[in-house]
Design a protein around this motif. Structure first.
Motif, PDB file in Angstrom:
ATOM      1  N   ALA A   1     -14.678  21.481 -25.900  1.00 29.31           N
ATOM      2  CA  ALA A   1     -14.618  22.661 -26.858  1.00 29.31           C
ATOM      3  C   ALA A   1     -13.450  23.489 -26.197  1.00 29.31           C
ATOM      4  CB  ALA A   1     -16.066  23.217 -26.865  1.00 29.31           C
ATOM      5  N   PRO A   2     -13.025  24.436 -27.075  1.00 26.68           N
ATOM      6  CA  PRO A   2     -12.240  25.479 -26.625  1.00 26.68           C
ATOM      7  C   PRO A   2     -12.855  26.357 -25.332  1.00 26.68           C
ATOM      8  CG  PRO A   2     -12.061  25.509 -28.932  1.00 26.68           C
ATOM      9  CD  PRO A   2     -13.229  24.488 -28.551  1.00 26.68           C
ATOM     10  N   GLY A   3     -11.948  26.190 -24.432  1.00 29.36           N
ATOM     11  CA  GLY A   3     -12.450  27.088 -23.054  1.00 29.36           C
ATOM     12  C   GLY A   3     -13.447  26.256 -22.372  1.00 29.36           C
ATOM     13  N   LYS A   4     -13.720  25.317 -22.699  1.00 29.71           N
ATOM     14  CA  LYS A   4     -14.875  24.446 -21.832  1.00 29.71           C
ATOM     15  C   LYS A   4     -14.338  23.263 -21.322  1.00 29.71           C
ATOM     16  CE  LYS A   4     -18.930  26.187 -24.540  1.00 29.71           C
ATOM     17  NZ  LYS A   4     -20.053  25.851 -25.219  1.00 29.71           N
ATOM     18  N   GLN A   5     -14.848  22.782 -20.306  1.00 29.19           N
ATOM     19  CA  GLN A   5     -14.726  21.281 -19.689  1.00 29.19           C
ATOM     20  C   GLN A   5     -14.883  20.279 -20.589  1.00 29.19           C
ATOM     21  OE1 GLN A   5     -16.768  21.490 -15.729  1.00 29.19           O
ATOM     22  NE2 GLN A   5     -14.763  22.226 -14.931  1.00 29.19           N
ATOM     23  N   ARG A   6     -14.189  19.170 -20.198  1.00 26.92           N
ATOM     24  CA  ARG A   6     -14.649  17.990 -21.223  1.00 26.92           C
ATOM     25  C   ARG A   6     -15.778  17.484 -20.531  1.00 26.92           C
ATOM     26  NH1 ARG A   6      -9.909  13.612 -21.654  1.00 26.92           N
ATOM     27  NH2 ARG A   6      -8.951  15.556 -22.246  1.00 26.92           N
ATOM     28  N   GLU A   7     -16.776  16.980 -21.469  1.00 25.57           N
ATOM     29  CA  GLU A   7     -18.127  16.602 -20.958  1.00 25.57           C
ATOM     30  C   GLU A   7     -18.261  15.313 -21.625  1.00 25.57           C
ATOM     31  OE1 GLU A   7     -21.100  19.166 -22.540  1.00 25.57           O
ATOM     32  OE2 GLU A   7     -20.416  19.015 -24.549  1.00 25.57           O
ATOM     33  N   LEU A   8     -19.279  14.497 -21.254  1.00 27.72           N
ATOM     34  CA  LEU A   8     -19.633  13.129 -21.801  1.00 27.72           C
ATOM     35  C   LEU A   8     -20.511  13.443 -22.922  1.00 27.72           C
ATOM     36  CD1 LEU A   8     -19.735   9.927 -21.174  1.00 27.72           C
ATOM     37  CD2 LEU A   8     -21.828  10.569 -20.035  1.00 27.72           C
ATOM     38  N   VAL A   9     -20.255  12.523 -23.909  1.00 28.15           N
ATOM     39  CA  VAL A   9     -21.408  12.728 -25.021  1.00 28.15           C
ATOM     40  C   VAL A   9     -22.214  11.634 -24.948  1.00 28.15           C
ATOM     41  CG1 VAL A   9     -21.393  12.576 -27.699  1.00 28.15           C
ATOM     42  CG2 VAL A   9     -19.626  14.007 -26.523  1.00 28.15           C
ATOM     43  N   ALA A  10     -21.560  10.497 -24.943  1.00 30.10           N
ATOM     44  CA  ALA A  10     -22.316   9.180 -25.008  1.00 30.10           C
ATOM     45  C   ALA A  10     -21.702   7.857 -24.410  1.00 30.10           C
ATOM     46  CB  ALA A  10     -22.772   8.679 -26.401  1.00 30.10           C
ATOM     47  N   ALA A  11     -22.174   6.955 -24.009  1.00 33.40           N
ATOM     48  CA  ALA A  11     -21.350   5.904 -23.282  1.00 33.40           C
ATOM     49  C   ALA A  11     -22.190   4.642 -23.568  1.00 33.40           C
ATOM     50  CB  ALA A  11     -21.156   5.945 -21.767  1.00 33.40           C
ATOM     51  N   VAL A  12     -21.498   3.474 -23.556  1.00 33.31           N
ATOM     52  CA  VAL A  12     -22.073   2.216 -23.779  1.00 33.31           C
ATOM     53  C   VAL A  12     -21.308   1.224 -22.871  1.00 33.31           C
ATOM     54  CG1 VAL A  12     -20.511   1.702 -25.714  1.00 33.31           C
ATOM     55  CG2 VAL A  12     -22.686   0.365 -25.516  1.00 33.31           C
ATOM     56  N   SER A  13     -22.313   0.404 -22.001  1.00 31.23           N
ATOM     57  CA  SER A  13     -21.674  -0.550 -21.034  1.00 31.23           C
ATOM     58  C   SER A  13     -21.357  -1.792 -21.759  1.00 31.23           C
ATOM     59  CB  SER A  13     -22.770  -0.865 -19.983  1.00 31.23           C
ATOM     60  OG  SER A  13     -23.865  -1.486 -20.387  1.00 31.23           O
ATOM     61  N   ASP A  14     -20.677  -2.598 -20.951  1.00 33.96           N
ATOM     62  CA  ASP A  14     -20.298  -3.938 -21.851  1.00 33.96           C
ATOM     63  C   ASP A  14     -21.544  -4.703 -22.030  1.00 33.96           C
ATOM     64  OD1 ASP A  14     -18.798  -6.930 -20.771  1.00 33.96           O
ATOM     65  OD2 ASP A  14     -18.088  -5.578 -22.449  1.00 33.96           O
ATOM     66  N   SER A  15     -22.739  -4.635 -21.258  1.00 35.91           N
ATOM     67  CA  SER A  15     -23.859  -5.300 -21.624  1.00 35.91           C
ATOM     68  C   SER A  15     -24.616  -4.501 -22.702  1.00 35.91           C
ATOM     69  CB  SER A  15     -24.671  -5.397 -20.385  1.00 35.91           C
ATOM     70  OG  SER A  15     -25.082  -4.176 -19.972  1.00 35.91           O
ATOM     71  N   GLY A  16     -24.087  -3.481 -23.255  1.00 40.73           N
ATOM     72  CA  GLY A  16     -24.925  -2.836 -24.241  1.00 40.73           C
ATOM     73  C   GLY A  16     -25.742  -1.577 -23.804  1.00 40.73           C
ATOM     74  N   LEU A  17     -26.036  -1.445 -22.637  1.00 40.37           N
ATOM     75  CA  LEU A  17     -26.836  -0.061 -22.258  1.00 40.37           C
ATOM     76  C   LEU A  17     -26.074   1.183 -22.751  1.00 40.37           C
ATOM     77  CD1 LEU A  17     -28.039  -1.267 -18.785  1.00 40.37           C
ATOM     78  CD2 LEU A  17     -29.186  -1.510 -20.680  1.00 40.37           C
ATOM     79  N   THR A  18     -26.757   2.055 -23.295  1.00 40.34           N
ATOM     80  CA  THR A  18     -26.358   3.336 -23.707  1.00 40.34           C
ATOM     81  C   THR A  18     -26.852   4.474 -22.969  1.00 40.34           C
ATOM     82  OG1 THR A  18     -28.014   3.456 -25.384  1.00 40.34           O
ATOM     83  CG2 THR A  18     -26.068   2.457 -26.090  1.00 40.34           C
ATOM     84  N   ARG A  19     -26.173   5.511 -22.981  1.00 44.13           N
ATOM     85  CA  ARG A  19     -26.559   6.793 -22.338  1.00 44.13           C
ATOM     86  C   ARG A  19     -25.997   8.024 -23.308  1.00 44.13           C
ATOM     87  NH1 ARG A  19     -23.024   8.341 -17.685  1.00 44.13           N
ATOM     88  NH2 ARG A  19     -21.299   6.889 -17.525  1.00 44.13           N
ATOM     89  N   TYR A  20     -26.696   9.065 -23.324  1.00 47.48           N
ATOM     90  CA  TYR A  20     -26.123  10.019 -24.083  1.00 47.48           C
ATOM     91  C   TYR A  20     -26.575  11.475 -23.273  1.00 47.48           C
ATOM     92  CZ  TYR A  20     -26.696   6.869 -28.169  1.00 47.48           C
ATOM     93  OH  TYR A  20     -26.528   5.822 -28.896  1.00 47.48           O
ATOM     94  N   ALA A  21     -25.581  12.660 -23.552  1.00 48.50           N
ATOM     95  CA  ALA A  21     -25.931  13.721 -23.160  1.00 48.50           C
ATOM     96  C   ALA A  21     -27.096  14.338 -24.001  1.00 48.50           C
ATOM     97  CB  ALA A  21     -24.653  14.887 -23.559  1.00 48.50           C
ATOM     98  N   ASP A  22     -27.888  15.262 -23.138  1.00 46.11           N
ATOM     99  CA  ASP A  22     -29.248  15.743 -23.875  1.00 46.11           C
ATOM    100  C   ASP A  22     -29.026  16.467 -25.175  1.00 46.11           C
ATOM    101  OD1 ASP A  22     -30.727  16.466 -20.581  1.00 46.11           O
ATOM    102  OD2 ASP A  22     -30.585  14.656 -21.745  1.00 46.11           O
TER     103      ASP A  22
END
Length: 121
Positions: A40-61
């Motif tokens: 976002a403007p004026g903010k650092q880049r942050e993780l939103v969501a990720a998916v591993s090659d095996s299909g595991l997912t994780r999300y920002a709160d």
């Protein structure tokens, strides 16, 4: 060299939905993880969501329960379904790919150029 192209950004009203897509090409093997980040403007880049090659997912709160990350049947594709959008979700969204290389599994990351999501309140 890996190339990532994002699409699907745009202007949407608060409470609406968007679906982002990322298409990867060139050297897309030994992928460890694909992810969406945002800045976002004026903010650092942050993780939103990720998916591993095996299909595991994780999300920002901040997006749990509202966003869903997925890979396509062709593993070079990745999507982010964004529902119940809020003005705080306004940002440039970037596709990220991490792949292994070499005999010891070292990692290298690649970035797309981003797609702008604007949520109006």
């Amino acid at each position: 060299q890996v190339q990532l192209v994002e699409s699907g950004g745009g202007l949407v009203q608060a409470g609406g939905s968007l679906r982002l897509s990322c298409e990867a090409s060139g050297g897309i093997f030994r992928i460890n993880e694909m992810a969406w980040y945002r800045q976002a403007p004026g903010k650092q880049r942050e993780l939103v969501a990720a998916v591993s090659d095996s299909g595991l997912t994780r999300y920002a709160d901040s997006v749990k329960g509202r966003f869903t990350i997925s890979r396509g049947s062709v593993k070079s594709s990745m999507f982010l379904q964004m529902n119940s959008l809020k003005s705080d979700d306004t940002a440039v969204y970037y596709c990220n790919l991490v792949r292994a290389y070499g005999p010891w599994g070292s990692e290298m990351g690649f970035w797309g150029k981003g797609t702008l999501v604007t949520v109006s309140s």
